[in-house]
Design an enzyme around this catalytic site. Structure first.
Site, PDB file in Angstrom:
ATOM      1  N   HIS A  32       0.817  -1.218   0.000  1.00  0.00           N
ATOM      2  CA  HIS A  32       0.000   0.000   0.000  1.00  0.00           C
ATOM      3  C   HIS A  32       0.852   1.270   0.000  1.00  0.00           C
ATOM      4  O   HIS A  32       0.314   2.368  -0.125  1.00  0.00           O
ATOM      5  CB  HIS A  32      -0.989   0.003   1.167  1.00  0.00           C
ATOM      6  CG  HIS A  32      -0.388   0.248   2.515  1.00  0.00           C
ATOM      7  ND1 HIS A  32       0.010  -0.762   3.353  1.00  0.00           N
ATOM      8  CD2 HIS A  32      -0.125   1.401   3.177  1.00  0.00           C
ATOM      9  CE1 HIS A  32       0.474  -0.246   4.474  1.00  0.00           C
ATOM     10  NE2 HIS A  32       0.407   1.068   4.394  1.00  0.00           N
ATOM     11  N   ASP A  54      -0.053  -7.565   1.156  1.00  0.00           N
ATOM     12  CA  ASP A  54       0.468  -6.206   1.317  1.00  0.00           C
ATOM     13  C   ASP A  54       1.995  -6.185   1.396  1.00  0.00           C
ATOM     14  O   ASP A  54       2.570  -5.951   2.455  1.00  0.00           O
ATOM     15  CB  ASP A  54      -0.159  -5.575   2.571  1.00  0.00           C
ATOM     16  CG  ASP A  54       0.098  -4.083   2.673  1.00  0.00           C
ATOM     17  OD1 ASP A  54       0.442  -3.466   1.645  1.00  0.00           O
ATOM     18  OD2 ASP A  54      -0.055  -3.541   3.787  1.00  0.00           O
ATOM     19  N   GLN A 113       1.368   5.726  12.175  1.00  0.00           N
ATOM     20  CA  GLN A 113       1.410   6.311  10.838  1.00  0.00           C
ATOM     21  C   GLN A 113       2.835   6.720  10.472  1.00  0.00           C
ATOM     22  O   GLN A 113       3.525   7.374  11.239  1.00  0.00           O
ATOM     23  CB  GLN A 113       0.475   7.519  10.756  1.00  0.00           C
ATOM     24  CG  GLN A 113      -0.971   7.159  10.482  1.00  0.00           C
ATOM     25  CD  GLN A 113      -1.608   6.372  11.612  1.00  0.00           C
ATOM     26  OE1 GLN A 113      -1.568   6.786  12.758  1.00  0.00           O
ATOM     27  NE2 GLN A 113      -2.185   5.223  11.290  1.00  0.00           N
ATOM     28  N   GLY A 114       3.268   6.323   9.280  1.00  0.00           N
ATOM     29  CA  GLY A 114       4.622   6.574   8.832  1.00  0.00           C
ATOM     30  C   GLY A 114       5.548   5.395   9.020  1.00  0.00           C
ATOM     31  O   GLY A 114       6.662   5.380   8.509  1.00  0.00           O
ATOM     32  N   ASP A 115       5.091   4.368   9.757  1.00  0.00           N
ATOM     33  CA  ASP A 115       5.888   3.153   9.936  1.00  0.00           C
ATOM     34  C   ASP A 115       5.540   2.083   8.903  1.00  0.00           C
ATOM     35  O   ASP A 115       6.219   1.051   8.829  1.00  0.00           O
ATOM     36  CB  ASP A 115       5.679   2.579  11.339  1.00  0.00           C
ATOM     37  CG  ASP A 115       6.325   3.429  12.412  1.00  0.00           C
ATOM     38  OD1 ASP A 115       7.442   3.928  12.175  1.00  0.00           O
ATOM     39  OD2 ASP A 115       5.723   3.604  13.489  1.00  0.00           O
ATOM     40  N   SER A 116       4.486   2.295   8.120  1.00  0.00           N
ATOM     41  CA  SER A 116       4.080   1.315   7.109  1.00  0.00           C
ATOM     42  C   SER A 116       5.265   0.850   6.280  1.00  0.00           C
ATOM     43  O   SER A 116       6.109   1.651   5.860  1.00  0.00           O
ATOM     44  CB  SER A 116       3.039   1.928   6.168  1.00  0.00           C
ATOM     45  OG  SER A 116       1.748   1.830   6.689  1.00  0.00           O
TER      46      SER A 116
END
Length: 261
Positions: A70, A115, A206-209
């Site tokens: 993603h 993913d 958020q931002g660690d994906s």
């Protein structure tokens, strides 16, 4: 509803560490670390990668970065991504960067599974405090305690962290993670793995994906997960949900070979 652990607004901005102002991290427009974590030490996790679209990743080989599906728009030529290596401080003058030249996203990727993706670099990366992270090829290491790391938000809705942070989270069984008190059947038990505390407090955000979840293997650290999604960050009864690398290891290896890595 799945909430990706990336910054969707940043995906088209391609803000890189190299273009960041030396202003304090809180002033940076990017809001990409680990909630409840501590600062990592230089060289502790030499495989960690920061990607310019607001995601993390792990160096799979000198020319390939493993990240979340993603985090990328699809398979094909892509020269817009900048990857940063070799530092814990994103503003360090010692950082090493490489541009992408191609992206491979899992053929079965959709908003509810498969993913993962590989980003090919325009040239091989090497240097001090840079190394690769092997992926697990079996379920042997899919339980126990895991390490998570990244530059994402240190609290839900928080700002990007300038320094790499780390934390330890325990495995959560598929049955527990899919229970009515947690994700009520939303987790794909075969292809995803959960980790976190019932009480919350420690998690990716958020931002660690795309960043790795890893643990000690037979001869060093091995990657067992890829940061994927979760309900908020570090909430009680809402552990992080990660792509289960063991399930996709053969496909990842085949794709890497096809990309020359």
């Amino acid at each position: 509803m799945r909430r990706w652990r990336t910054l969707l607004a940043v995906l088209a901005a391609t803000v890189t560490a190299a273009t960041m102002s030396p202003a304090p991290a809180s002033a940076d427009p990017v809001t990409p670390t680990v909630v409840g974590g501590t600062t990592a030490t230089l060289g502790e996790f030499p495989f960690m990668v920061r990607l310019s679209m607001g995601c993390g990743g792990a160096l799979y080989s000198p020319t390939l970065v493993l990240t979340a599906g993603h985090c990328v728009s699809g398979t094909g030529t892509n020269t817009s991504i900048t990857a940063t290596f070799g530092v814990i401080d994103l503003q360090s003058t010692s950082r090493v960067t490489r541009k992408s030249n191609y992206v491979y996203r899992a053929p079965g990727y959709n908003s509810t599974g498969d993913d993962w993706a590989l980003i090919r670099l325009a040239s091989a990366v090497s240097g001090t405090n840079i190394g690769t992270l092997p992926i697990t090829t079996s379920t042997t290491y899919d339980t126990g305690n895991f390490t998570i790391a990244g530059w994402g938000a240190a609290s839900e809705g928080g700002a990007q962290q300038r320094y790499l942070r780390k934390a330890t989270v325990p495995f959560v069984s598929d049955t527990t993670c899919n229970s009515s008190s947690m994700y009520a059947g939303q987790v794909n038990a075969a292809r995803e793995i959960c980790a976190g505390f019932t009480a919350g407090g420690v998690d990716t955000c958020q931002g660690d994906s795309g960043g790795p979840m890893f643990r000690q293997g037979a001869s060093g650290l091995v990657q067992v997960g890829i940061v994927s999604w979760g309900d908020g960050c570090a909430r009680p009864n809402k552990p992080g949900v990660y792509t289960q690398v063991s399930y996709f290891s053969a496909a990842i290896k085949a794709a890497a070979t096809s990309l020359g890595g």
